[in-house]
Design a protein around this motif. Structure first.
Motif, PDB file in Angstrom:
ATOM      1  N   SER A 178      22.747  49.978  17.389  1.00  0.00           N
ATOM      2  CA  SER A 178      24.083  50.571  17.452  1.00  0.00           C
ATOM      3  C   SER A 178      25.055  49.893  16.491  1.00  0.00           C
ATOM      4  O   SER A 178      26.058  50.476  16.125  1.00  0.00           O
ATOM      5  CB  SER A 178      24.628  50.518  18.885  1.00  0.00           C
ATOM      6  OG  SER A 178      24.792  49.183  19.311  1.00  0.00           O
ATOM      7  N   TRP A 179      24.743  48.674  16.053  1.00  0.00           N
ATOM      8  CA  TRP A 179      25.615  48.004  15.092  1.00  0.00           C
ATOM      9  C   TRP A 179      25.493  48.628  13.712  1.00  0.00           C
ATOM     10  O   TRP A 179      26.339  48.423  12.865  1.00  0.00           O
ATOM     11  CB  TRP A 179      25.267  46.530  15.009  1.00  0.00           C
ATOM     12  CG  TRP A 179      25.651  45.762  16.232  1.00  0.00           C
ATOM     13  CD1 TRP A 179      26.058  46.261  17.432  1.00  0.00           C
ATOM     14  CD2 TRP A 179      25.650  44.364  16.365  1.00  0.00           C
ATOM     15  NE1 TRP A 179      26.300  45.256  18.304  1.00  0.00           N
ATOM     16  CE2 TRP A 179      26.059  44.064  17.681  1.00  0.00           C
ATOM     17  CE3 TRP A 179      25.329  43.313  15.524  1.00  0.00           C
ATOM     18  CZ2 TRP A 179      26.172  42.782  18.149  1.00  0.00           C
ATOM     19  CZ3 TRP A 179      25.434  42.041  15.988  1.00  0.00           C
ATOM     20  CH2 TRP A 179      25.853  41.778  17.285  1.00  0.00           C
ATOM     21  N   ARG A 229      27.714  54.822  17.516  1.00  0.00           N
ATOM     22  CA  ARG A 229      29.059  54.233  17.409  1.00  0.00           C
ATOM     23  C   ARG A 229      29.738  54.228  18.775  1.00  0.00           C
ATOM     24  O   ARG A 229      30.351  53.230  19.164  1.00  0.00           O
ATOM     25  CB  ARG A 229      29.907  55.024  16.417  1.00  0.00           C
ATOM     26  CG  ARG A 229      31.295  54.444  16.249  1.00  0.00           C
ATOM     27  CD  ARG A 229      32.036  55.161  15.131  1.00  0.00           C
ATOM     28  NE  ARG A 229      33.326  54.560  14.941  1.00  0.00           N
ATOM     29  CZ  ARG A 229      34.480  55.082  15.361  1.00  0.00           C
ATOM     30  NH1 ARG A 229      34.467  56.260  15.978  1.00  0.00           N
ATOM     31  NH2 ARG A 229      35.618  54.469  15.151  1.00  0.00           N
ATOM     32  N   GLN A 282      28.276  51.478  20.790  1.00  0.00           N
ATOM     33  CA  GLN A 282      28.779  50.175  20.368  1.00  0.00           C
ATOM     34  C   GLN A 282      30.194  49.941  20.867  1.00  0.00           C
ATOM     35  O   GLN A 282      30.525  48.864  21.354  1.00  0.00           O
ATOM     36  CB  GLN A 282      28.742  50.051  18.838  1.00  0.00           C
ATOM     37  CG  GLN A 282      29.242  48.705  18.352  1.00  0.00           C
ATOM     38  CD  GLN A 282      29.417  48.666  16.855  1.00  0.00           C
ATOM     39  OE1 GLN A 282      29.553  49.695  16.211  1.00  0.00           O
ATOM     40  NE2 GLN A 282      29.439  47.466  16.306  1.00  0.00           N
TER      41      GLN A 282
END
Length: 190
Positions: free
Chosen positions: A16-17, A183, A186
């Motif tokens: 997710s990063w 995103r 995250q």
């Protein structure tokens, strides 16, 4: 070189990063799909030439493989298949428009045969709730296959390019959606 994530040495960052890479891939594929859609005839001819070149390369490797393993029983078959690939590849590259027509004819036949199989499957499984949708999809496939066949040779100029454009746009949209979902994940995590 080790990475540090939340105090843990050697732990790679979660996917997710890297959501931005998925979004960038999605946007790039969508843009390429739109460009392909603008000139589907060019994309069709380019893809047919690529297919022809792939056949030539495959033919060379097939023949080389046959000679490297000539003690096997399939030597003659291997050489003949390689020659067939070479001849087909050169013919397609020499006449890409005719090659596109032949490939479109194969696509039309695939749609028709696939549609027939789905209709038979649907009729055999009328006890399943969605059998009507399967029947409908089979009828649509037969209709599309027939229309492609009926509009030959003109459909040969746009079918492959259109299919490639649609594939690029759909694939791009899915990667874009995936990246935006990452995103959200995250943002929710931290």
């Amino acid at each position: 070189m080790s990475t540090s994530v939340a105090g843990h040495e050697g732990v790679a960052p979660p996917t997710s990063w890297k959501w931005g890479w998925f979004v960038a891939l999605g946007v790039a594929l969508i843009v390429l799909g739109v460009i392909a859609w603008i000139d589907v005839a060019f994309v069709t001819v380019a893809s047919v030439i690529f297919i022809g070149a792939s056949l030539v390369v495959s033919g060379v490797f097939q023949i080389a493989h046959a000679f490297m393993t000539r003690q096997w029983r399939g030597f003659i078959t291997g050489v003949l298949c390689g020659v067939l690939y070479l001849v087909g590849g050169f013919l397609i590259m020499n006449e890409p428009v005719q090659g596109a027509v032949v490939l479109t004819l194969l696509v039309a036949a695939t749609f028709i045969v696939g549609g027939i199989f789905r209709i038979v499957l649907a009729l055999r499984h009328r006890d399943v709730a969605a059998w009507g949708l399967i029947l409908f999809s089979g009828v649509v496939s037969i209709g599309v296959g027939y229309l492609l066949y009926a509009s030959l040779p003109w459909s040969g100029l746009w079918v492959l390019g259109t299919l490639i454009a649609v594939e690029l746009v759909v694939q791009g949209a899915s990667w874009l959606s995936f990246g935006l979902s990452l995103r959200k994940t995250q943002l929710a995590a931290g």
